[in-house]
Design a protein around this motif. Structure first.
Motif, PDB file in Angstrom:
ATOM      1  N   GLY A  20      -5.333 -25.266  -2.563  1.00 54.67           N
ATOM      2  CA  GLY A  20      -5.090 -24.017  -3.274  1.00 54.67           C
ATOM      3  C   GLY A  20      -6.343 -23.474  -3.944  1.00 54.67           C
ATOM      4  O   GLY A  20      -6.383 -22.338  -4.387  1.00 54.67           O
ATOM      5  N   ARG A  21      -7.375 -24.273  -4.005  1.00 58.43           N
ATOM      6  CA  ARG A  21      -8.616 -23.878  -4.661  1.00 58.43           C
ATOM      7  C   ARG A  21      -9.415 -22.968  -3.739  1.00 58.43           C
ATOM      8  O   ARG A  21      -9.554 -23.237  -2.553  1.00 58.43           O
ATOM      9  CB  ARG A  21      -9.433 -25.117  -4.995  1.00 58.43           C
ATOM     10  N   VAL A  22      -9.974 -21.900  -4.291  1.00 58.52           N
ATOM     11  CA  VAL A  22     -10.786 -20.966  -3.509  1.00 58.52           C
ATOM     12  C   VAL A  22     -12.175 -21.571  -3.331  1.00 58.52           C
ATOM     13  O   VAL A  22     -12.765 -22.061  -4.293  1.00 58.52           O
ATOM     14  CB  VAL A  22     -10.886 -19.606  -4.240  1.00 58.52           C
ATOM     15  N   PRO A  23     -12.721 -21.552  -2.120  1.00 57.37           N
ATOM     16  CA  PRO A  23     -14.064 -22.088  -1.916  1.00 57.37           C
ATOM     17  C   PRO A  23     -15.099 -21.321  -2.732  1.00 57.37           C
ATOM     18  O   PRO A  23     -14.929 -20.141  -3.015  1.00 57.37           O
ATOM     19  CB  PRO A  23     -14.316 -21.912  -0.414  1.00 57.37           C
ATOM     20  N   ALA A  24     -16.168 -21.997  -3.091  1.00 57.43           N
ATOM     21  CA  ALA A  24     -17.206 -21.394  -3.927  1.00 57.43           C
ATOM     22  C   ALA A  24     -18.049 -20.383  -3.158  1.00 57.43           C
ATOM     23  O   ALA A  24     -18.641 -19.506  -3.747  1.00 57.43           O
ATOM     24  CB  ALA A  24     -18.105 -22.480  -4.505  1.00 57.43           C
ATOM     25  N   ARG A  25     -18.154 -20.498  -1.859  1.00 60.94           N
ATOM     26  CA  ARG A  25     -18.989 -19.580  -1.091  1.00 60.94           C
ATOM     27  C   ARG A  25     -18.377 -18.182  -1.045  1.00 60.94           C
ATOM     28  O   ARG A  25     -17.179 -18.008  -1.181  1.00 60.94           O
ATOM     29  CB  ARG A  25     -19.224 -20.098   0.308  1.00 60.94           C
ATOM     30  N   THR A  26     -19.224 -17.196  -0.849  1.00 61.32           N
ATOM     31  CA  THR A  26     -18.733 -15.830  -0.801  1.00 61.32           C
ATOM     32  C   THR A  26     -18.224 -15.511   0.594  1.00 61.32           C
ATOM     33  O   THR A  26     -18.752 -15.988   1.586  1.00 61.32           O
ATOM     34  CB  THR A  26     -19.849 -14.837  -1.175  1.00 61.32           C
ATOM     35  N   ASP A  27     -17.194 -14.726   0.658  1.00 59.96           N
ATOM     36  CA  ASP A  27     -16.611 -14.308   1.929  1.00 59.96           C
ATOM     37  C   ASP A  27     -16.132 -12.876   1.768  1.00 59.96           C
ATOM     38  O   ASP A  27     -15.113 -12.630   1.130  1.00 59.96           O
ATOM     39  CB  ASP A  27     -15.446 -15.234   2.290  1.00 59.96           C
ATOM     40  N   PRO A  28     -16.893 -11.890   2.319  1.00 58.55           N
ATOM     41  CA  PRO A  28     -16.508 -10.498   2.140  1.00 58.55           C
ATOM     42  C   PRO A  28     -15.103 -10.183   2.622  1.00 58.55           C
ATOM     43  O   PRO A  28     -14.470  -9.267   2.131  1.00 58.55           O
ATOM     44  CB  PRO A  28     -17.542  -9.725   2.965  1.00 58.55           C
ATOM     45  N   ALA A  29     -14.598 -10.943   3.571  1.00 59.52           N
ATOM     46  CA  ALA A  29     -13.249 -10.673   4.071  1.00 59.52           C
ATOM     47  C   ALA A  29     -12.187 -11.017   3.029  1.00 59.52           C
ATOM     48  O   ALA A  29     -11.064 -10.569   3.140  1.00 59.52           O
ATOM     49  CB  ALA A  29     -13.007 -11.459   5.353  1.00 59.52           C
ATOM     50  N   ARG A  30     -12.531 -11.805   2.019  1.00 58.17           N
ATOM     51  CA  ARG A  30     -11.565 -12.197   0.991  1.00 58.17           C
ATOM     52  C   ARG A  30     -11.618 -11.313  -0.244  1.00 58.17           C
ATOM     53  O   ARG A  30     -10.821 -11.485  -1.150  1.00 58.17           O
ATOM     54  CB  ARG A  30     -11.816 -13.639   0.566  1.00 58.17           C
ATOM     55  N   VAL A  31     -12.560 -10.400  -0.320  1.00 65.23           N
ATOM     56  CA  VAL A  31     -12.666  -9.532  -1.487  1.00 65.23           C
ATOM     57  C   VAL A  31     -11.508  -8.533  -1.462  1.00 65.23           C
ATOM     58  O   VAL A  31     -11.293  -7.860  -0.453  1.00 65.23           O
ATOM     59  CB  VAL A  31     -14.017  -8.777  -1.497  1.00 65.23           C
ATOM     60  N   PRO A  32     -10.749  -8.424  -2.553  1.00 64.38           N
ATOM     61  CA  PRO A  32      -9.641  -7.463  -2.581  1.00 64.38           C
ATOM     62  C   PRO A  32     -10.133  -6.028  -2.362  1.00 64.38           C
ATOM     63  O   PRO A  32     -11.205  -5.639  -2.837  1.00 64.38           O
ATOM     64  CB  PRO A  32      -9.055  -7.627  -3.984  1.00 64.38           C
ATOM     65  N   ALA A  33      -9.345  -5.252  -1.658  1.00 66.80           N
ATOM     66  CA  ALA A  33      -9.737  -3.884  -1.289  1.00 66.80           C
ATOM     67  C   ALA A  33     -10.014  -3.016  -2.514  1.00 66.80           C
ATOM     68  O   ALA A  33     -10.938  -2.206  -2.497  1.00 66.80           O
ATOM     69  CB  ALA A  33      -8.644  -3.253  -0.426  1.00 66.80           C
ATOM     70  N   TRP A  34      -9.257  -3.179  -3.597  1.00 66.99           N
ATOM     71  CA  TRP A  34      -9.476  -2.330  -4.768  1.00 66.99           C
ATOM     72  C   TRP A  34     -10.853  -2.558  -5.379  1.00 66.99           C
ATOM     73  O   TRP A  34     -11.459  -1.629  -5.929  1.00 66.99           O
ATOM     74  CB  TRP A  34      -8.366  -2.517  -5.811  1.00 66.99           C
ATOM     75  N   ILE A  35     -11.371  -3.788  -5.269  1.00 71.18           N
ATOM     76  CA  ILE A  35     -12.704  -4.074  -5.802  1.00 71.18           C
ATOM     77  C   ILE A  35     -13.754  -3.393  -4.934  1.00 71.18           C
ATOM     78  O   ILE A  35     -14.692  -2.772  -5.440  1.00 71.18           O
ATOM     79  CB  ILE A  35     -12.948  -5.594  -5.881  1.00 71.18           C
ATOM     80  N   VAL A  36     -13.596  -3.504  -3.632  1.00 71.27           N
ATOM     81  CA  VAL A  36     -14.531  -2.850  -2.711  1.00 71.27           C
ATOM     82  C   VAL A  36     -14.513  -1.345  -2.935  1.00 71.27           C
ATOM     83  O   VAL A  36     -15.571  -0.707  -3.019  1.00 71.27           O
ATOM     84  CB  VAL A  36     -14.176  -3.187  -1.248  1.00 71.27           C
ATOM     85  N   TRP A  37     -13.333  -0.773  -3.074  1.00 72.72           N
ATOM     86  CA  TRP A  37     -13.232   0.666  -3.281  1.00 72.72           C
ATOM     87  C   TRP A  37     -13.817   1.098  -4.621  1.00 72.72           C
ATOM     88  O   TRP A  37     -14.396   2.186  -4.723  1.00 72.72           O
ATOM     89  CB  TRP A  37     -11.782   1.132  -3.126  1.00 72.72           C
ATOM     90  N   SER A  38     -13.691   0.277  -5.647  1.00 70.95           N
ATOM     91  CA  SER A  38     -14.285   0.648  -6.935  1.00 70.95           C
ATOM     92  C   SER A  38     -15.805   0.724  -6.827  1.00 70.95           C
ATOM     93  O   SER A  38     -16.430   1.630  -7.386  1.00 70.95           O
ATOM     94  CB  SER A  38     -13.860  -0.311  -8.046  1.00 70.95           C
ATOM     95  N   LEU A  39     -16.394  -0.200  -6.068  1.00 69.35           N
ATOM     96  CA  LEU A  39     -17.845  -0.149  -5.881  1.00 69.35           C
ATOM     97  C   LEU A  39     -18.230   1.024  -4.990  1.00 69.35           C
ATOM     98  O   LEU A  39     -19.231   1.699  -5.241  1.00 69.35           O
ATOM     99  CB  LEU A  39     -18.364  -1.474  -5.303  1.00 69.35           C
ATOM    100  N   ARG A  40     -17.463   1.277  -3.950  1.00 69.88           N
ATOM    101  CA  ARG A  40     -17.747   2.421  -3.076  1.00 69.88           C
ATOM    102  C   ARG A  40     -17.734   3.732  -3.858  1.00 69.88           C
ATOM    103  O   ARG A  40     -18.631   4.559  -3.725  1.00 69.88           O
ATOM    104  CB  ARG A  40     -16.707   2.512  -1.957  1.00 69.88           C
ATOM    105  N   VAL A  41     -16.688   3.921  -4.655  1.00 68.74           N
ATOM    106  CA  VAL A  41     -16.539   5.179  -5.391  1.00 68.74           C
ATOM    107  C   VAL A  41     -17.653   5.342  -6.416  1.00 68.74           C
ATOM    108  O   VAL A  41     -18.273   6.405  -6.502  1.00 68.74           O
ATOM    109  CB  VAL A  41     -15.143   5.259  -6.051  1.00 68.74           C
ATOM    110  N   THR A  42     -17.931   4.301  -7.187  1.00 68.13           N
ATOM    111  CA  THR A  42     -18.962   4.435  -8.225  1.00 68.13           C
ATOM    112  C   THR A  42     -20.349   4.610  -7.612  1.00 68.13           C
ATOM    113  O   THR A  42     -21.138   5.421  -8.105  1.00 68.13           O
ATOM    114  CB  THR A  42     -18.944   3.238  -9.191  1.00 68.13           C
TER     115      THR A  42
END
Length: 155
Positions: A20-42
Motif C-alpha cells: 500500500g506504500r507509494v514508491p519514493a520515485r517519481t512517476d508522472p503517470a501517477r500525478v493526479p490530473a488536478w495537480i497537473v492542471w493547476s501547474l498548466r493554468v498558472t
C-alpha cells in the motif's frame, strides 16, 4: 549449457514489503490530473502576463509614457501568478510525487522576476531588457513542458 546473463551494473529494485506504500520515485503517470492542471493554468497565465509586459514595454519605449503605470501593475500581477505557480510546482512534487525540477525552475523564475522589478524601479534598462528575455524564455519553456511533458499524467 547457457551461461548466466552478464551483469548490467544496475541494482535490482526490491519489492516493497508494504504494497500500500507509494514508491519514493517519481512517476508522472501517477500525478493526479488536478495537480497537473493547476501547474498548466498558472504557468500559462504567467506566460500571458510576461507577453503582456513585453507589449506594454514596447509601447512605453516608443513614447506612450502613460503606460508605465500599467507596466508596474503588470509586474505585480506577474509576481502573484508566479507565486501561484510556485505553489502548484510544490504540489506537483509533494504530494503529487512528480519531478522536483519544475519547483527549481519556478524558484529561479521568482528570483529573476523580483530582480526584474527592482531593476525596473531603478530604471536600469541595460539589465532590465535582457533579463526580460531570460524570463520570457523560462516562461515559454515551463509552459511548453506542462502541456507536453505532463500529458500522460492528466489523462
Amino acid at each position: 549449457m547457457s551461461s548466466p546473463p552478464a551483469p548490467t551494473g544496475r541494482a535490482r529494485v526490491p519489492v516493497p514489503a508494504n504494497p500500500g506504500r507509494v514508491p519514493a520515485r517519481t512517476d508522472p503517470a501517477r500525478v493526479p490530473a488536478w495537480i497537473v492542471w493547476s501547474l498548466r493554468v498558472t504557468a500559462t497565465l504567467h506566460l500571458v502576463t510576461v507577453l503582456g509586459q513585453a507589449v506594454i514595454a514596447g509601447m512605453f519605449v516608443t513614447g506612450e509614457v502613460d503606460l508605465l503605470a500599467h507596466h508596474s501593475l503588470g509586474a505585480t500581477v506577474t509576481s502573484v501568478l508566479l507565486g501561484l505557480q510556485l505553489i502548484a510546482a510544490i504540489t506537483l512534487w509533494r504530494p503529487g510525487r512528480g519531478p522536483l525540477w519544475p519547483l527549481g525552475v519556478s524558484v529561479l523564475q521568482a528570483t529573476l522576476v523580483n530582480a526584474q522589478i527592482v531593476l525596473g524601479q531603478e530604471r536600469q534598462l541595460a539589465m532590465h531588457i535582457p533579463l526580460a528575455m531570460v524570463i520570457f524564455g523560462l516562461a515559454v519553456s515551463m509552459t511548453a513542458w506542462t502541456w507536453r511533458g505532463q500529458r500522460r499524467a492528466a489523462a
